[in-house]
Design a protein around this motif. Structure first.
Motif, PDB file in Angstrom:
ATOM      1  N   LYS A  27      41.288  40.583  51.092  1.00  0.00           N
ATOM      2  CA  LYS A  27      41.124  39.402  50.184  1.00  0.00           C
ATOM      3  C   LYS A  27      39.631  39.788  49.546  1.00  0.00           C
ATOM      4  O   LYS A  27      39.354  40.011  48.219  1.00  0.00           O
ATOM      5  N   ALA A  28      38.759  40.036  50.521  1.00  0.00           N
ATOM      6  CA  ALA A  28      37.583  40.353  50.142  1.00  0.00           C
ATOM      7  C   ALA A  28      37.868  42.061  50.013  1.00  0.00           C
ATOM      8  O   ALA A  28      36.813  42.029  48.171  1.00  0.00           O
ATOM      9  N   ILE A  29      38.371  43.024  49.782  1.00  0.00           N
ATOM     10  CA  ILE A  29      38.700  43.786  49.479  1.00  0.00           C
ATOM     11  C   ILE A  29      38.617  43.849  47.887  1.00  0.00           C
ATOM     12  O   ILE A  29      38.696  44.000  46.823  1.00  0.00           O
ATOM     13  N   ARG A  30      40.013  42.648  47.293  1.00  0.00           N
ATOM     14  CA  ARG A  30      40.405  42.502  46.252  1.00  0.00           C
ATOM     15  C   ARG A  30      39.228  41.405  45.053  1.00  0.00           C
ATOM     16  O   ARG A  30      39.319  42.313  44.404  1.00  0.00           O
ATOM     17  N   LYS A  31      38.240  40.672  45.960  1.00  0.00           N
ATOM     18  CA  LYS A  31      37.029  40.507  45.106  1.00  0.00           C
ATOM     19  C   LYS A  31      36.233  41.963  44.922  1.00  0.00           C
ATOM     20  O   LYS A  31      35.939  41.619  43.344  1.00  0.00           O
ATOM     21  N   ALA A  32      36.212  42.825  45.641  1.00  0.00           N
ATOM     22  CA  ALA A  32      34.983  43.937  45.405  1.00  0.00           C
ATOM     23  C   ALA A  32      35.940  44.670  44.591  1.00  0.00           C
ATOM     24  O   ALA A  32      35.261  44.449  43.278  1.00  0.00           O
ATOM     25  N   HIS A  33      37.379  45.012  44.219  1.00  0.00           N
ATOM     26  CA  HIS A  33      37.659  45.600  43.090  1.00  0.00           C
ATOM     27  C   HIS A  33      37.204  44.697  41.419  1.00  0.00           C
ATOM     28  O   HIS A  33      37.385  45.626  40.780  1.00  0.00           O
ATOM     29  N   SER A  34      37.676  43.555  41.995  1.00  0.00           N
ATOM     30  CA  SER A  34      37.393  42.810  40.312  1.00  0.00           C
ATOM     31  C   SER A  34      35.897  42.604  40.746  1.00  0.00           C
ATOM     32  O   SER A  34      35.744  42.563  38.925  1.00  0.00           O
ATOM     33  N   ALA A  35      35.490  42.672  41.138  1.00  0.00           N
ATOM     34  CA  ALA A  35      33.583  42.866  40.704  1.00  0.00           C
ATOM     35  C   ALA A  35      33.299  43.983  40.271  1.00  0.00           C
ATOM     36  O   ALA A  35      32.820  43.722  39.116  1.00  0.00           O
TER      37      ALA A  35
END
Length: 41
Positions: free
Chosen positions: A30-38
């Motif tokens: 989840k954290a990695i996905r948030k980082a990618h979207s950011a």
């Protein structure tokens, strides 16, 4: 009798470890996905 309780203890410990790992993995993904979207913004 003692062996079976020992085996049960190991079984539950491994189950706990696996569930703990899967939960941590899920949070990490989840954290990695948030980082990618950011990064895209």
């Amino acid at each position: 009798m003692q062996i079976s309780t020992f085996v049960k203890a190991i079984f539950f410990l491994t189950l706990y470890a696996i569930s703990d790992l899967s939960i941590k993995n899920h949070i990490l993904k989840k954290a990695i996905r948030k980082a990618h979207s950011a990064r895209k913004i």
